[in-house]
Design an enzyme around this catalytic site. Sequence first.
Site, PDB file in Angstrom:
ATOM      1  N   LYS A   1       0.697  -0.912   0.172  1.00  0.00           N
ATOM      2  CA  LYS A   1      -0.004   0.107  -0.048  1.00  0.00           C
ATOM      3  C   LYS A   1       0.726   1.849  -0.047  1.00  0.00           C
ATOM      4  O   LYS A   1       0.653   2.203  -0.310  1.00  0.00           O
ATOM      5  CB  LYS A   1      -1.155  -0.228   1.625  1.00  0.00           C
ATOM      6  CG  LYS A   1      -1.840  -0.560   0.971  1.00  0.00           C
ATOM      7  CD  LYS A   1      -3.118  -0.513   1.905  1.00  0.00           C
ATOM      8  CE  LYS A   1      -3.984  -1.072   1.473  1.00  0.00           C
ATOM      9  NZ  LYS A   1      -5.574  -1.999   2.669  1.00  0.00           N
TER      10      LYS A   1
ATOM     11  N   LYS B   1      -5.692  -9.304  -6.953  1.00  0.00           N
ATOM     12  CA  LYS B   1      -7.004  -9.165  -6.419  1.00  0.00           C
ATOM     13  C   LYS B   1      -7.949  -8.599  -6.584  1.00  0.00           C
ATOM     14  O   LYS B   1      -8.031  -7.406  -7.002  1.00  0.00           O
ATOM     15  CB  LYS B   1      -6.947  -9.459  -4.547  1.00  0.00           C
ATOM     16  CG  LYS B   1      -6.749  -8.283  -3.893  1.00  0.00           C
ATOM     17  CD  LYS B   1      -7.228  -8.944  -2.364  1.00  0.00           C
ATOM     18  CE  LYS B   1      -7.298  -7.582  -1.888  1.00  0.00           C
ATOM     19  NZ  LYS B   1      -7.677  -7.236  -0.325  1.00  0.00           N
TER      20      LYS B   1
ATOM     21  N   LYS C   1     -11.223  -2.534  -4.364  1.00  0.00           N
ATOM     22  CA  LYS C   1     -11.567  -0.975  -4.636  1.00  0.00           C
ATOM     23  C   LYS C   1     -10.746  -0.451  -4.833  1.00  0.00           C
ATOM     24  O   LYS C   1     -10.821   0.736  -5.784  1.00  0.00           O
ATOM     25  CB  LYS C   1     -12.155  -0.629  -2.625  1.00  0.00           C
ATOM     26  CG  LYS C   1     -12.696  -1.707  -2.123  1.00  0.00           C
ATOM     27  CD  LYS C   1     -13.236  -0.660  -1.192  1.00  0.00           C
ATOM     28  CE  LYS C   1     -13.932  -1.799   0.398  1.00  0.00           C
ATOM     29  NZ  LYS C   1     -13.588  -1.375   1.647  1.00  0.00           N
TER      30      LYS C   1
END
Length: 327
Positions: free
Chosen positions: A111, A194, A197
């Site tokens: 991230k 994956k 969002k």
Amino acid sequence: MARIFSGAQPTGNLHLGNYLGAIRNWVGLQDSYQSVFCIVDLHAITVWQDPVALTRQTRELTAAYIAAGIDPERCVIFNQSAVTAHAELAWLLNCLTPIGWLNRMTQFKEKAGKDREKASLGLYAYPVLMAADILAYKATHVPVGEDQKQHLELTRDIAQRFNQLYGRDVLPLPEPMILGAATRVMSLRDGTKKMSKSDPSDYSRINLTDDRDTIAQKLRKARTDSEPGVTYEPERRPEVANLIRIYAALDGRTTDAVVAEYADAPFTDVKAKLTDLAVEKLGPIAERMKQLMAEPAEIDRILARGAERARAIAEPVLDEVRQTMGL
Ligand code: ADP
Ligand code: NA
């Protein structure tokens, strides 16, 4: 009674992975466990959130929980920032978590991206806040996707360290609960990533609020391969395997049963039927979400009531932790 804690971030773009990998599985747990389901807004703000969007997305996620079948009477549904015990316990735990443990967290590396120095301190400490979320309720079980297993392991390490340092079994070690056939739903554009969002491509995911045309178009464009025949080979044919897993999960069947039905059919048949299935299963949820979102004051009332019940559990635990530490 055994207690579960789980949560999702109000970061918008709620998708099929969130539904099949998390929310849908929670519905079946509410009868057997005292269930605490959190909207983790304090986790969301570890990266920038527009304030107006954050408020709307918090209500939207609440609506999604309820629309998917989570009962706000039987379960505790609330948003994290409304219960200050989360932030306070996180600080207490921060003070006994070695930095070395956080340096091993793979999600931070993903991230934070390339320029790690620019990531927020909150993003770095995120796993400790997650530990506080779980431990504040002395949760015995935590339903998690594959992506959260490492964080739950850290939660157990932190609890154990606390108990060892203070020589008392204050914080129980929670058990992971990996649920469902479609635990990991992959991107429609890339079978190795994956569904998420935060993927910039809207074609990578099916959102819970997508209409029929959008779902049909996304599935038509979903990446497969040029091989004839429908087989389930996750290593060699990841995109095809992902669509078969989604199909099986939505239809309550095994991947073998899906493959047997379509063995000699063109893959366009699978995609067409999968469109029908997705519309059939997600349509009523989207419809109910829309009705709930039309009454934001009612959603806020549900959250306020949930926060009250959450405080009644978490505050005594926080008091016990503070006392144990001499605070
Ligand atoms: P995201 O990972 O998309 O940002 P969250 O972090 O809010 O979403 O995750 C909410 C829940 O949904 C978590 O329990 C997570 O494990 C689950 N989840 C998220 N993405 C997927 C996916 N692609 N497949 C299965 N479960 C997922
Ligand atoms: Na996640």
